[in-house]
Design a protein around this motif. Structure first.
Motif, mmCIF file in Angstrom:
data_model
loop_
_atom_site.group_PDB
_atom_site.id
_atom_site.type_symbol
_atom_site.label_atom_id
_atom_site.label_comp_id
_atom_site.label_asym_id
_atom_site.label_seq_id
_atom_site.Cartn_x
_atom_site.Cartn_y
_atom_site.Cartn_z
ATOM 1 N N GLN A 196 6.410 -30.547 13.759
ATOM 2 C CA GLN A 196 5.777 -30.133 14.717
ATOM 3 C C GLN A 196 5.282 -31.505 15.610
ATOM 4 O O GLN A 196 4.924 -31.558 16.630
ATOM 5 C CB GLN A 196 4.394 -29.277 14.265
ATOM 6 N N LYS B 83 6.828 -34.115 16.823
ATOM 7 C CA LYS B 83 7.443 -34.603 17.748
ATOM 8 C C LYS B 83 7.223 -33.554 18.992
ATOM 9 O O LYS B 83 7.373 -34.105 20.063
ATOM 10 C CB LYS B 83 9.166 -34.627 17.568
ATOM 11 N N GLU B 84 6.749 -32.619 18.702
ATOM 12 C CA GLU B 84 6.547 -31.359 19.737
ATOM 13 C C GLU B 84 5.091 -31.735 20.349
ATOM 14 O O GLU B 84 4.844 -31.196 21.617
ATOM 15 C CB GLU B 84 6.804 -30.096 19.244
ATOM 16 N N PHE B 85 3.962 -31.900 19.577
ATOM 17 C CA PHE B 85 2.833 -31.788 20.023
ATOM 18 C C PHE B 85 2.097 -33.240 20.084
ATOM 19 O O PHE B 85 0.778 -33.197 20.397
ATOM 20 C CB PHE B 85 1.985 -31.017 19.048
ATOM 21 N N LYS C 19 0.793 -35.010 25.125
ATOM 22 C CA LYS C 19 2.203 -35.115 24.731
ATOM 23 C C LYS C 19 2.837 -34.217 25.904
ATOM 24 O O LYS C 19 3.870 -34.472 26.380
ATOM 25 C CB LYS C 19 2.334 -34.325 23.378
ATOM 26 N N LYS C 20 2.182 -33.053 26.381
ATOM 27 C CA LYS C 20 2.679 -32.295 27.453
ATOM 28 C C LYS C 20 2.591 -33.140 28.965
ATOM 29 O O LYS C 20 3.823 -33.223 29.527
ATOM 30 C CB LYS C 20 1.844 -31.030 27.644
ATOM 31 N N TYR D 238 0.938 -27.308 13.469
ATOM 32 C CA TYR D 238 0.343 -28.618 14.017
ATOM 33 C C TYR D 238 -1.255 -28.636 13.528
ATOM 34 O O TYR D 238 -1.745 -29.595 13.237
ATOM 35 C CB TYR D 238 0.477 -28.904 15.347
ATOM 36 N N ASP E 278 5.776 -35.476 28.591
ATOM 37 C CA ASP E 278 7.071 -34.892 28.807
ATOM 38 C C ASP E 278 7.231 -34.615 30.176
ATOM 39 O O ASP E 278 8.493 -34.881 30.661
ATOM 40 C CB ASP E 278 7.092 -33.681 27.921
ATOM 41 N N LYS F 189 2.760 -24.068 16.576
ATOM 42 C CA LYS F 189 1.573 -24.764 17.082
ATOM 43 C C LYS F 189 0.445 -24.770 16.164
ATOM 44 O O LYS F 189 -0.384 -25.499 15.992
ATOM 45 C CB LYS F 189 1.160 -24.219 18.605
#
Length: 478
Positions: free
Chosen positions: A330, A332-334, A469-470, A89, A473, A86
Motif C-alpha cells: 500500500q 506506493k499508493e498512499f 500522495k494524491k 494502509y 500524483d 486503503k
C-alpha cells in the motif's frame, strides 16, 4: 516421500504455547497490575480480562492466521484481504504510529535500568533536573536512530537473548519468592488476606481509567499468527495451545501478584505511585536478593538484562514497524515518494527522520514534567492508551472475515456459529476502544493534554499523507 518434503515436521501445541507465553507476558505486567490496582485487588480483574477478552482474542488471531497462512504482512495483510487496500494502509499506519510513544519509553527505560545497574538505585538519577534526563534520553534516542540508519544488526540479535533472559528472570522471581520464607523465615514479609475485601477491586474512576494497563499487558498475541499452520492438526491443537497460554498467563499473573503482596504494602505503594511504577521491578529483585542473603545480585542481573533489552528493542521498534509500513504494497499508493527513500544501507532514511521528529518532540515535551519518575509513569500510561489501538484492527479484520466466510478457506475456526463469532469480535473491539478512551483521563492536566494531543497528531498525519500522495500524483500528470 513427496508428502514428507511438502509437509515438513510440525511443532507440538505445547511448543507454540511456550513461544506465545514468552512473547506476550513479562514481569513488568505483574508489577503494573499490582501497582495500579491496589495489590491483590487486581486478581479479580486479571481473571475477568483473561476469560472475557484474552481467550477470544487469541482464538480470533488463530482463525485469521490459519485463513491467511501465506500472508507475510500480519494484521495489514488480513485487513487488505478482508477490507481493501486503503484500510490496510490505515492498519499499517496505526501499528507504526503506536510505536512512536513506545520508542520514547525505551530510551527512558534503558537509562533507568542503567542507573540501577551502575549505582544500585536511582537516587542520583531521579535528583537530576528533568531537562537533563530528557536531554540524555534524546541523545540516546538519536544515537540509536543513527544505528538504525546504518543498518547495524548486532543489537537485533541481542534482543532475542535479552527477551529470553527477562522471561526466565520473571518465572524465577515467582518461584524464588515463594521459597524465600523457607530460606529466610525471619525476614520481613507482609501477610496476605484472602478475604473478599482484599480481592475485590473498587469500581471507581481510577479503576476504569487504568483498565488499559491490563489490555496492553495481554495484547500482542497476533505476533504468533504465522505459526498457526505449523502446528500438528491446527483445528484441534491451536485452541489447545491458546487455552494453555491463557492458563499459564493467568497463573503467572496471580502467583506473581501474591509474590509481590508478600513484599510490598499496597497502602505504601499508593502513597508513592510514581516511584513504584518507575522502579517496582528493580525494588522487587533487590528485596528478593536480601531474602537470599546475596545483596543486590538479582537486581543487578535483572538491570543489565533490561538495559540490553530496552536498547535492542529501541532499534527494532524504530526499524521493524517502519519497514512494515513503508515496505508494504500500500505504501506506493498512499505514502509520498520522499518517505520511501532508501539509503545505501537499506534503511528508510526519511522515515527515520519522521520518527526523530515525532518521538523526539515527545521526549522534549516531557522535560516540562517535575522529575524523571513522573516521565516514566506518564509513558507507561500513554503507552497503555495508544498501543492497544492497533489491536482494534485485529477485531475489525475478524468481523470482516466472518462476513465474507464463503470467500475463504481455513484449517481452523474459533466457532462455527456466526452470531457467536460476531459477538466475540464486536465485544473485544468495544472493550479495547473503551479502555483506550477511558485511559486518556488523568488528574494531571499536562498528562491529560499529552494523552489527547498525541493520538490526534498521529491520526491526523496518517490521514494527511494519502492526500499529499494524491496531490503528488496529480502534479506528475500535469
Amino acid at each position: 516421500m513427496v508428502e514428507s518434503q511438502s509437509n515438513p515436521k510440525k511443532m507440538m501445541w505445547t511448543t507454540l504455547a511456550m513461544m506465545a507465553f514468552s512473547t506476550v507476558w513479562g514481569f513488568g505486567n505483574v508489577v503494573n497490575g499490582f501497582v495500579y490496582f491496589d495489590g491483590t485487588k487486581v486478581i479479580f480483574s486479571w481473571i475477568i480480562m483473561f476469560l472475557l477478552y484474552f481467550v477470544p482474542y487469541a482464538l480470533m488471531v488463530g482463525e485469521l492466521g490459519a485463513t491467511f497462512k501465506n500472508a507475510e504482512g500480519g494484521v495489514s495483510s488480513w485487513v487488505e484481504a478482508t477490507m481493501g487496500a486503503k484500510w490496510a494502509y490505515y492498519a499499517g499506519w496505526t501499528y507504526w504510529a503506536c510505536h512512536i510513544v513506545y520508542i520514547s519509553s525505551k530510551g527512558t527505560g534503558g537509562l533507568r535500568a542503567m542507573a540501577w545497574g551502575i549505582f544500585g538505585n536511582t537516587l542520583w538519577y531521579d535528583s537530576l533536573p528533568t531537562a537533563w534526563t530528557q536531554f540524555a534520553t534524546l541523545v540516546v534516542f538519536l544515537f540509536f536512530c543513527w544505528v538504525t540508519s546504518r543498518g547495524i544488526q548486532v543489537l537485533k540479535g541481542l534482543a532475542t537473548v535479552a527477551g529470553t533472559s527477562m522471561f526466565i528472570m520473571s518465572i524465577l522471581f515467582i518461584i524464588m519468592m515463594f521459597t524465600a520464607p523457607a530460606i529466610n523465615p525471619h525476614a520481613n514479609y507482609y501477610s496476605i488476606n484472602f478475604n473478599w475485601k482484599s480481592l475485590m477491586p473498587t469500581f471507581n474512576i481510577k479503576y476504569l481509567t487504568s483498565l488499559s494497563i491490563l489490555v496492553f499487558a495481554v495484547g500482542g498475541c497476533e505476533k504468533i499468527s504465522p505459526y498457526v499452520n505449523k502446528v500438528k492438526n491446527p483445528s484441534k491443537n491451536f485452541p489447545k495451545a491458546m487455552m494453555a497460554l491463557a492458563i499459564m498467563v493467568m497463573i503467572s499473573a496471580i502467583l506473581g501478584t501474591f509474590a509481590m503482596a508478600l513484599m510490598f504494602d499496597p497502602q505504601i505503594v499508593n502513597k508513592n505511585l510514581n516511584e513504584y511504577i518507575s522502579n517496582g521491578p528493580y525494588m522487587a529483585f533487590q528485596r528478593l536478593g536480601e531474602y537470599y542473603h546475596v545483596g543486590g545480585l538479582f537486581m543487578y542481573i535483572y538491570s543489565w538484562c533490561n538495559v540490553i533489552g530496552q536498547f535492542s528493542t529501541l532499534v527494532i521498534s524504530i526499524d521493524a514497524p517502519l519497514r512494515m509500513l513503508l515496505g508494504s504494497k500500500q505504501a506506493k499508493e498512499f505514502i509520498p515518494k520522499k518517505l520511501l527513500k532508501v539509503n545505501k544501507h537499506g534503511a528508510y532514511i526519511n522515515g527515520i527522520w519522521m520518527v526523530v521528529i515525532l518521538s523526539g518532540s515527545l521526549i522534549a515535551a516531557q522535560a516540562l514534567l517535575p522529575d524523571a519518575q513522573s516521565v516514566m509513569a506518564q509513558l507507561v500510561k500513554l503507552n497503555s492508551t495508544t498501543m492497544p489501538m492497533r489491536y482494534l484492527w485485529v477485531f475489525a479484520a475478524y468481523i470482516a472475515l466472518r462476513k465474507q466466510q464463503a470467500k475463504f478457506e481455513t484449517s481452523y475456526q474459533m466457532t462455527k456459529s456466526q452470531p457467536l463469532a460476531y459477538t466475540a469480535g464486536v465485544w473485544c473491539f468495544g472493550i479495547t476502544a473503551a479502555c483506550c478512551i477511558f485511559g486518556i483521563y488523568s488528574p494531571d492536566s499536562f498528562t491529560l493534554f499529552l494523552n489527547i494531543i498525541t493520538p490526534i497528531i498521529l491520526v491526523a498525519l496518517g490521514l494527511i499523507l494519502p492526500a499529499i500522495k494524491k496531490h503528488e500524483d496529480v502534479a506528475i500528470l500535469d
